[in-house]
Design a protein around this motif. Structure first.
Motif, PDB file in Angstrom:
ATOM      1  N   ASP A  94      -2.073   5.617   2.208  1.00 32.98           N
ATOM      2  CA  ASP A  94      -3.206   5.052   2.598  1.00 32.98           C
ATOM      3  C   ASP A  94      -3.689   5.088   4.029  1.00 32.98           C
ATOM      4  N   GLU A  95      -5.087   4.968   3.934  1.00 35.20           N
ATOM      5  CA  GLU A  95      -5.766   5.339   5.182  1.00 35.20           C
ATOM      6  C   GLU A  95      -5.039   4.723   6.450  1.00 35.20           C
ATOM      7  N   GLN A  96      -4.715   3.375   6.192  1.00 38.42           N
ATOM      8  CA  GLN A  96      -4.374   2.803   7.260  1.00 38.42           C
ATOM      9  C   GLN A  96      -3.088   2.858   7.858  1.00 38.42           C
ATOM     10  N   LEU A 150       0.864  -1.270  -0.086  1.00 38.06           N
ATOM     11  CA  LEU A 150       0.040  -0.038  -0.219  1.00 38.06           C
ATOM     12  C   LEU A 150       0.952   1.210  -0.043  1.00 38.06           C
ATOM     13  N   SER A 151       0.315   2.214  -0.635  1.00 43.28           N
ATOM     14  CA  SER A 151       0.856   3.561  -0.498  1.00 43.28           C
ATOM     15  C   SER A 151       0.957   4.200   0.936  1.00 43.28           C
TER      16      SER A 151
END
Lengths: 623, 227
Positions: free
Chosen positions: B223-225, B219-220
């Motif tokens: 990313d929300e995470q 993920l970037s």
């Protein structure tokens, strides 16, 4: 022609960012949209050239013109030069990466004699004939200016025209004449003749030099009657009105002076007799505090620099220093910018100022007594006494500094071994002063660093007639001083520099046109970056002198008569020869001359009628 | 408040080293007049943390950094102000306000690269890419503080494809990055050179994006995470 710099090349040279440009505030123009392409050439590497205020100023004023695009060119470091020669990559400008040969005008700045071979090397890398007489209509014109242009003669073979004095107005006039000439499309000679009519422009090919049998100069005369006999330097009358760069280029990589430079004034009131800058930039002209503060504020927001430095020949001599620095400190604190204060005389005021300005830890302080005895300091008109020096040092030690540098020169006129011993004694006294400061008040680890440079007599100073010490004399004196310092104190370290560089500097500084072939020969033998110890090839230079049958000692070590025609006599820096002679005699009489504000000593700069010499303030002692 | 931003570093800046990039941002902050928080002490520095240093010669579309601001503002305004204060070779492409204290350096586990090299004659890039993935061990010599050391980079190579354009060949690689398992593009190319017994010469290295790894997915860092 655009130069292609492959990654393969750039990844294999030291500091590739020297060659890639693209920095913040770099001026971008379309070359097709301008009439004149100007390559500002600095004959040293990027980090040195980008530290030079004069270049920033001229880049700025030239690029204010819509008809002109000024780009930057630096000397490639030797690793890059090797690759460029191997791959046939010509010298290029950082902005467009276009080959310098395709430009209209090249402007070199002569900051230091030891960069002369770099100019030849850059012309060669550019594919431009090194000798001015071999250039054709297809080649650019090569201009030079800067402090060393006050004796342009050694570079006369290579430069088409010199701009004498301050450059920001005359360069624009040269461009005007160039544009007009370009539209007409006539010969190179036509342009040079037209340019020679601009005040402050010197075209060496329009003058003839003849010599006496003893090799001194018989005359320097224009080849035609319409060319001026003497060339007077240009100055900016009112610095408040002059364009000053606020949006200077911010390099990506660290440079030697990587900060905003705020020029407070030009010229110096002091008249130290060894100091060329103190004479050739006269008269003192100050910028007003209001203008300086405005320029400081705009420079900070325009660059994002974290440091700003005051620039002048002697910060302490600025008329309203106290009021100005109070406001400046308020500004720099607000903007979280460091303020550095070079060239300050150390007294209560300046220590307090440094305390306020520099929140960083106390680094070293530098003092420049220049000579070891009062007698010799009077000879050179360095208007400070031993008490001044020791008083300043005491204040510094009490203020928490414990590292001081002391700058001296050896080989000054009238110097005896007693004067040299005086350097060691003065250094030892500095150590004593430290020890007298109570332990709880002073900082630990005293460091006294003494350095002694070899004196180089320069044109347009009262010592321009003086014969420099020989290499043997310098070495003897260095050895003597080393011994005396060792005897005097263990807390003092002594730094000195090989005299070879100073000898060559003295030759080039006061040389004439006959040095052209020597410089060419030295370059052909691989000399460049002569100012860089690791690349200086003294032996090759000496071979070049020998092969061209020139005795370098004739220029460095010979005492000149007052009536000798000097190679720079056709240039008028505003200082009369008569005044310099008077100052020279006073030097030998150990008589001091007061500074320009106390009393005008009649140097001749009143002809400019500005700055400290404004008619209503000048009180000339002779007519 | 903290903002994380993604930026690109183009051709103009590929020869600017990491410390110089750091100073470039410090000066850009000053020019932008953004309310950036500074460290205490003699020499206050803006509070900025980069996800990964950039080696000399690298261009990138996907670098990340976190910066702390003393006043709150929208990520869009932040980006606009910053981009007006950065030279053309370096620009923000995205920014988001952070809500967790995550350190971007600790998040980086991998990176996608496009690595260019001079294609030797009769070189089948697809076969070579296949060979890389089929290998069980790829030994390379890595320079460390204590000298040259042999390491196996195969476990850190996750995806490889290749394509050829004229005389240039490109490997598109997803491989280990970050504090622990970093593979530099030169090391990858040196490993491939070993496999195909041919010295491949590095011509360009481009980082497409730095990535974090979470629940089996790359993920970037925006990313929300991770925010």
């Amino acid at each position: 022609m655009k130069v292609a710099l492959e990654d393969k090349i750039l990844l294999n040279v030291e500091k590739p960012a020297r060659y890639t440009g693209g920095e913040w505030n770099m001026v971008v123009k379309s070359p097709e949209s301008v009439d004149v392409r100007f390559a500002f050439c600095f004959p040293d590497v990027y980090e040195v050239g980008m530290s030079h205020l004069g270049m920033k100023i001229l880049y700025h004023v030239l690029n204010l013109r819509l008809d002109t695009y000024c780009e930057r060119v630096f000397a490639p470091w030797v690793d890059m030069e090797d690759v460029m020669r191997e791959k046939g990559i010509p010298l290029f400008a950082l902005e467009t990466k276009d080959a310098v040969k395709d430009f209209d005008l090249l402007g070199f700045t002569l900051q230091y004699e030891m960069s002369y071979t770099n100019i030849l090397n850059m012309l060669d890398l550019a594919g431009i004939p090194i000798l001015a007489e071999e250039r054709t209509i297809a080649d650019p014109f090569v201009i030079a200016g800067g402090p060393c242009a006050c004796n342009p003669e050694p570079m006369a073979d290579f430069i088409d025209l010199f701009a004498i004095g301050e450059g920001e107005e005359v360069i624009l006039e040269i461009i005007d004449v160039y544009r007009e000439w370009k539209q007409k499309g006539s010969s190179r000679e036509d342009f040079l003749k037209a340019a020679a009519m601009i005040p402050g422009v010197y075209v060496p090919s329009l003058y003839d030099v003849s010599y006496h049998p003893d090799n001194t100069i018989a005359s320097i005369a224009p080849l035609s009657p319409d060319v001026p006999k003497t060339i007077r330097k240009r100055i900016i009358r009112d610095l408040d009105l002059a364009d000053f760069p606020e949006n200077i280029i911010v390099p990506f990589i660290g440079t030697v002076h990587d900060r905003i430079m705020l020029e407070m004034f030009r010229g110096c009131i002091r008249g130290c007799r060894f100091c060329q800058a103190g004479f050739i930039y006269r008269p003192v002209r100050e910028k007003s505090p209001e203008v300086l503060l405005k320029q400081a504020e705009k420079s900070i927001s325009g660059t994002g620099y974290e440091e700003i430095s005051l620039v002048s020949l002697s910060t302490s001599d600025y008329s309203c220093l106290s009021a100005f620095t109070n406001e400046l400190i308020a500004l720099t604190e607000d903007k979280k910018v460091n303020l550095s204060l070079p060239s300050l005389r150390i007294d209560n005021f300046s220590l307090d100022l440094m305390e306020k300005a520099q929140k960083v830890r106390k680094s070293g302080l530098t003092f420049a007594p220049e000579a070891g005895t009062q007698r010799l300091r009077d000879v050179i008109n360095k208007g400070i006494t031993k008490e001044d020096i020791l008083g300043s040092v005491a204040l510094a030690f009490e203020g928490g500094w414990s590292s001081v540098k002391l700058y001296f020169m050896i080989g000054l006129p009238t110097e005896t071994l007693e004067d040299i011993e005086g350097i060691a004694e003065l250094s030892a006294e500095v150590v004593r002063v430290y020890k007298q400061v109570p332990k709880e008040k002073r900082a630990k680890n005293l460091k006294v660093n003494v350095s002694a440079a070899c004196f180089v007599p320069k044109p347009f100073t009262p010592f321009q007639w003086f014969g420099q010490d020989t290499l043997e004399q310098f070495r003897q004196k260095q050895g003597f001083l080393r011994g005396k310092i060792r005897e005097a104190s263990r807390s003092v370290t002594f730094n000195w520099h090989d005299a070879n560089t100073s000898f060559l500097e003295a030759v080039l500084a006061r040389g004439d046109r006959r040095l052209g072939p020597v410089i060419l020969k030295a370059w052909q033998k691989g000399c460049r970056f002569d100012g860089w110890d690791e690349l200086f090839k003294y032996d090759s230079w000496m071979e070049a002198f020998q092969e061209k049958s020139i005795e370098p000692g004739f220029y460095a070590n010979r005492v000149r008569d007052f009536d000798e025609v000097l190679p720079w006599d056709h240039l008028d820096m505003g200082i009369t020869k008569k005044y310099l002679q008077k100052e020279c005699i006073k030097a030998y009489e150990e008589a001091v001359t007061p500074n320009c504000r106390i009393k005008c000593s009649g140097c001749g700069s009143t002809v400019f009628g500005t700055g400290v010499c404004k008619p209503n303030t000048a009180d000339s002692e002779e007519s | 408040m903290q903002i994380r931003f993604q930026f690109r570093k183009g051709e103009d800046l590929k020869f600017i080293g990491h410390l110089d990039i750091l100073r470039l941002f410090e000066r850009a902050f000053k020019r932008s007049a953004l309310p950036v928080a500074h460290s205490q002490g003699f020499n206050p520095r803006p509070r900025i943390v980069f996800a990964q240093p950039m080696p000399l010669g690298l261009t990138s579309d996907g670098e990340f950094a976190d910066v702390e601001l003393l006043a709150s503002m929208s990520a869009v305004d932040f980006m606009t102000l910053m981009n007006a204060s950065l030279p053309p070779g370096i620009q923000l492409v995205d920014a988001k306000v952070k809500s967790s204290p995550s350190n971007p350096m600790g998040l980086v586990s991998g990176a996608r690269y496009r690595i260019g090299f001079d294609v030797p004659v009769s070189f089948d890039i697809h076969t070579v890419a296949r060979k890389v993935l089929d290998s069980t061990i790829i030994h390379v010599m890595k320079k460390t503080k204590s000298g040259l050391k042999q390491i196996d980079i195969r476990p850190l190579i996750y995806e490889v494809t290749g394509d050829v354009s004229g005389t240039m060949g490109y490997f598109n690689v997803l491989m280990g990055a970050g504090q622990n398992d970093n593979v530099r593009p030169e090391l990858f190319l040196s490993g491939v050179s070993g496999i195909c017994c041919e010295e491949l010469e590095l011509r360009s290295m481009h980082r497409i994006i730095l990535l974090g790894y979470n629940n089996g997915r790359w993920l970037s860092l925006l990313d929300e995470q991770f925010l």
